[in-house]
Design a protein around this motif. Structure first.
Motif, mmCIF file in Angstrom:
data_model
loop_
_atom_site.group_PDB
_atom_site.id
_atom_site.type_symbol
_atom_site.label_atom_id
_atom_site.label_comp_id
_atom_site.label_asym_id
_atom_site.label_seq_id
_atom_site.Cartn_x
_atom_site.Cartn_y
_atom_site.Cartn_z
ATOM 1 N N VAL A 171 -5.709 8.293 -6.563
ATOM 2 C CA VAL A 171 -4.722 9.321 -6.237
ATOM 3 C C VAL A 171 -3.982 9.777 -7.487
ATOM 4 C CG1 VAL A 171 -2.630 9.804 -4.913
ATOM 5 C CG2 VAL A 171 -4.476 8.455 -3.899
ATOM 6 N N LEU A 186 -6.602 2.636 -4.879
ATOM 7 C CA LEU A 186 -5.816 3.708 -4.286
ATOM 8 C C LEU A 186 -4.922 4.383 -5.321
ATOM 9 C CD1 LEU A 186 -4.797 5.219 -1.734
ATOM 10 C CD2 LEU A 186 -3.088 3.394 -1.485
ATOM 11 N N PHE A 233 0.839 -1.208 0.000
ATOM 12 C CA PHE A 233 0.000 0.000 0.000
ATOM 13 C C PHE A 233 0.869 1.251 0.000
ATOM 14 C CE2 PHE A 233 -3.505 -2.775 1.221
ATOM 15 C CZ PHE A 233 -4.565 -2.174 0.577
ATOM 16 N N GLN A 242 2.418 1.852 -3.466
ATOM 17 C CA GLN A 242 1.381 2.231 -4.422
ATOM 18 C C GLN A 242 0.988 3.699 -4.239
ATOM 19 O OE1 GLN A 242 0.350 0.891 -6.969
ATOM 20 N NE2 GLN A 242 -1.748 1.444 -7.486
ATOM 21 N N LEU A 243 0.840 4.103 -2.992
ATOM 22 C CA LEU A 243 0.517 5.503 -2.718
ATOM 23 C C LEU A 243 1.657 6.404 -3.163
ATOM 24 C CD1 LEU A 243 -1.366 7.599 -1.448
ATOM 25 C CD2 LEU A 243 -0.262 7.132 0.757
ATOM 26 N N LEU A 284 -7.889 -3.134 -3.832
ATOM 27 C CA LEU A 284 -7.796 -1.892 -3.064
ATOM 28 C C LEU A 284 -6.537 -1.105 -3.421
ATOM 29 C CD1 LEU A 284 -9.001 -3.130 0.440
ATOM 30 C CD2 LEU A 284 -10.285 -1.803 -1.235
ATOM 31 N N VAL A 285 -5.451 -1.821 -3.690
ATOM 32 C CA VAL A 285 -4.221 -1.147 -4.125
ATOM 33 C C VAL A 285 -4.454 -0.448 -5.456
ATOM 34 C CG1 VAL A 285 -1.896 -1.576 -5.000
ATOM 35 C CG2 VAL A 285 -2.610 -2.576 -2.842
ATOM 36 N N LEU A 319 -8.226 2.166 -11.647
ATOM 37 C CA LEU A 319 -9.328 2.452 -10.732
ATOM 38 C C LEU A 319 -10.526 1.557 -11.017
ATOM 39 C CD1 LEU A 319 -10.556 4.245 -8.519
ATOM 40 C CD2 LEU A 319 -11.206 5.864 -10.314
#
Length: 657
Positions: free
Chosen positions: A197, A193, A66, A69-70, A189-190, A349
């Motif tokens: 973003v 995210l 996570f 990825q962010l 979810l990754v 997404l």
């Protein structure tokens, strides 16, 4: 199997007429909508449960995935801002700087942003590589954790579950799909995210591209192609090296979840030792995978460095083209950044949302399957240790298999006392094997009571009952282990005493044949494994008997123990059965009446009920079913002997004389 209500399917055969499609379809749609709403309502809880499982399996990798990825998503916006800064300096230099129009002055002006852009590209690429490879490790760890729960379920559910098609359907769905779904939720979810973003930080800008840029873009992909090719070779080599261990792991997994092995896994308490062996092989695989992933990550780093160098070179050429007036700055900026980045973020997404929604269905199925193995479904939890068997009483017992049209047993009553040899005989389908499974504590009676030393077995821990029972099944398992381990599984928790395994083999008449194998007792008993050999069915049956002797239980159940033995070997075994089983209680299931003559009592079963009970002489004197079947079998042997002794061969037999 579902049955049609009266007045629907049955009537349709007599007077065919179209069904009311509107009402049926409306009901189907309503049910589907309700099911979908239930799934959507439970989706947040399922997502939390999946993340909790990922966290417990490999929390460091989950946080790292996570985090990178962010970071990668944020870097996209930073890259665009750095690119804009470079463009701003170009425009500023071109408008007010003396000599800014020459290539020699422009490149130093944008050198700082250009180097920053290259560094950001390296970091972003490395973050993507780390995310992919660490996700792989996370996936293996989570699947291992889920499989551990699945195995716990399949080795503890009642044995009759393995005769239920619905259980097999659920097991198949869980094995094929649901095991990997918790990781799928994390991956989804990754992607969500990163897509959300990243998309926020980008601005759509599409301009025309000069055709001269095409060779440059293709050239920038050459390093990626070369490194990917090398990575593909590494992946293939790893797959080849792991193919053999994978088959061994698959076999152990099927042994822990299969119907054929389920009886012996329970009867001999093999869930823990086989599970430990499976876990050890998985650990070896994960260690090899970790080393492999490290090589792939280093290769990915090299790929990203080369790609970043290509990007820097491409941008430098773009700036030279802009400086020389052959390409507009707007076209170069749009082609190099905005369009592909934004498209990939939006796809990420959308894909993440779809992955999470799809995984939710399988996670719900997985959760329902795992509930089958909860303590409430494992039977009574009585004393962990029982007194040795003195008397086993069967009182009015009945049993029906799932999907069966009728009961396999009904109203069966009998007593088995310590030291007795009791034989169960009858025609095929009379319930002999089913009754032996109930006596062994492998199946719970559907009706009636079985008492162990006066205590209802329903109030006892099934595992504690099975500790005192040794079983040789008619369809015994041929374990792909060494000859030694094939016998030692009879009591996996027994200390490895010198001579104990060969002593059991001697009792079963298997010692000589096992010592003649290429590696003796260490020889693998499977022709599918390197250095292994296979045995004849009769030889395998001796090994299975040795397994029961090694267990040293007070109650021994032999279900057709000599079906694959020749007449001499069968006679030798039954001649010494009292000596071999001295002090033990024996329940013998056989269709060969010559082998049960010396039993203390013979119980005759007919269509799931006790037809008669007595000694061999008593049953012959009464002239019932036993006498009829015994006479038929004896007459067949006499006829065969007469034919061999006094009748000349005829027909095709005579041709070969």
């Amino acid at each position: 199997m579902s049955t049609a209500p009266a007045g629907t399917a049955a009537d349709a055969h007599d007077a065919p007429r179209p069904a009311p499609p509107a009402r049926v379809d409306g009901l189907s749609i309503a049910r589907e909508r309700r099911a979908r709403r239930r799934r959507l309502r439970s989706l947040p809880a399922l997502v939390v449960e999946a993340l909790r499982l990922c966290w417990s399996a490999r929390r460091r990798d989950l946080v790292l995935v996570f985090g990178v990825q962010l970071l990668g998503a944020l870097l996209l916006g930073v890259q665009v801002l750095v690119g804009r800064e470079a463009l701003t300096r170009v425009f500023s230099g071109g408008a007010g700087g003396a000599g800014a129009g020459t290539g020699g002055d422009l490149l130093p002006l944008v050198g700082g942003p250009l180097l920053a852009l290259g560094g950001l590209s390296v970091v972003a690429g490395l973050a993507g590589a780390v995310r992919g490879q660490r996700m792989r490790l996370l996936s293996e760890a989570v699947q291992r954790a889920v499989w551990r729960r699945v195995v716990d379920t399949t080795t503890t559910v009642p044995l009759d579950r393995f005769d239920d098609p619905e259980f097999y359907d659920r097991l198949q769905r869980v094995s094929t799909n649901a095991v990997s779904r918790p990781v799928g939720v994390a991956q989804g979810l990754v992607s969500i995210l990163g897509g959300a973003v990243g998309a926020v930080g980008l601005v759509v800008a599409l301009w025309a591209i000069d055709p001269l840029l095409l060779p440059l873009l293709l050239l920038a992909g050459v390093p990626v192609f070369l490194v990917s090719r090398r990575g593909g070779r590494l992946e293939f080599d790893f797959a080849v090296a792991q193919s053999g261990p994978y088959r061994v792991r698959s076999y152990l997994r099927s042994a822990l979840t299969g119907r054929r092995e389920a009886k012996e896994v329970r009867a001999y308490g093999l869930a823990a030792p086989l599970g430990a062996r499976y876990e050890r092989l998985l650990q070896e695989y994960e260690d090899a995978l970790t080393r492999h992933v490290g090589r792939r990550m280093r290769l990915s780093l090299l790929s990203q460095v080369l790609t970043a160098a290509s990007v820097v070179g491409t941008v430098a050429v773009l700036l030279w083209l802009v400086d020389s007036g052959r390409l507009s700055l707007a076209d170069a900026g749009a082609a190099g950044a905005a369009a592909p980045l934004l498209a990939s973020r939006l796809q990420s997404l959308a894909g993440g949302v779809g992955t999470v929604l799809e995984a939710g269905l399988f996670l719900d199925d997985l959760r329902g399957f795992l509930r089958l193995g909860t303590p409430a479904g494992r039977g009574a939890q009585g004393p962990a240790a029982l007194e040795p068997l003195v008397e086993l009483e069967v009182d009015g017992v009945g049993y029906r298999y799932p999907q069966s049209a009728g009961p396999a047993l009904s109203g069966v009553s009998l007593r088995v006392r310590r030291g007795e040899v009791v034989a169960l005989v009858g025609e095929n389908g009379s319930g002999k094997t089913t009754l032996s499974k109930l006596l062994a504590g492998l199946l719970p009676p559907g009706e009636g009571t079985i008492r162990w030393n006066g205590t209802d077995v329903a109030a006892l821990d099934p595992a504690a009952v099975r500790e005192h029972v040794a079983v040789v099944f008619q369809d015994f398992v041929q374990w792909q282990f060494s000859a030694h381990d094939n016998i030692a599984v009879g009591r996996p928790d027994r200390p490895d005493e010198a001579g104990a395994v060969p002593a059991a083999a001697v009792q079963a008449g298997a010692d000589a044949l096992l010592r003649r194998l290429p590696g003796g007792y260490r020889t693998l008993l499977s022709a599918e494994l390197a250095g292994g050999v296979d045995l004849s069915l009769g030889q395998w049956q001796r090994v299975a008997l040795a397994r029961a002797f090694y267990r040293g239980a007070g109650l021994v159940i032999l279900d057709e123990p000599t079906a694959a033995l020749d007449a001499r070997a069968e006679a030798e075994l039954f001649a010494g059965i009292r000596e071999l089983m001295s002090g033990r209680t024996v329940v013998l299931v056989s269709h060969r009446f010559s082998s049960v003559r010396e039993a203390d009592r013979i119980v005759v079963l007919r269509e799931g009920r006790v037809d008669d009970t007595g000694t061999h002489e008593e049953l012959l004197a009464r002239g019932g079913l036993y006498a009829e079947l015994y006479t038929l079998q004896a007459q067949a042997y006499l006829d065969e002997g007469t034919a061999r002794a006094g009748r000349a061969p005829t027909g095709r037999h005579a041709a070969h004389r």
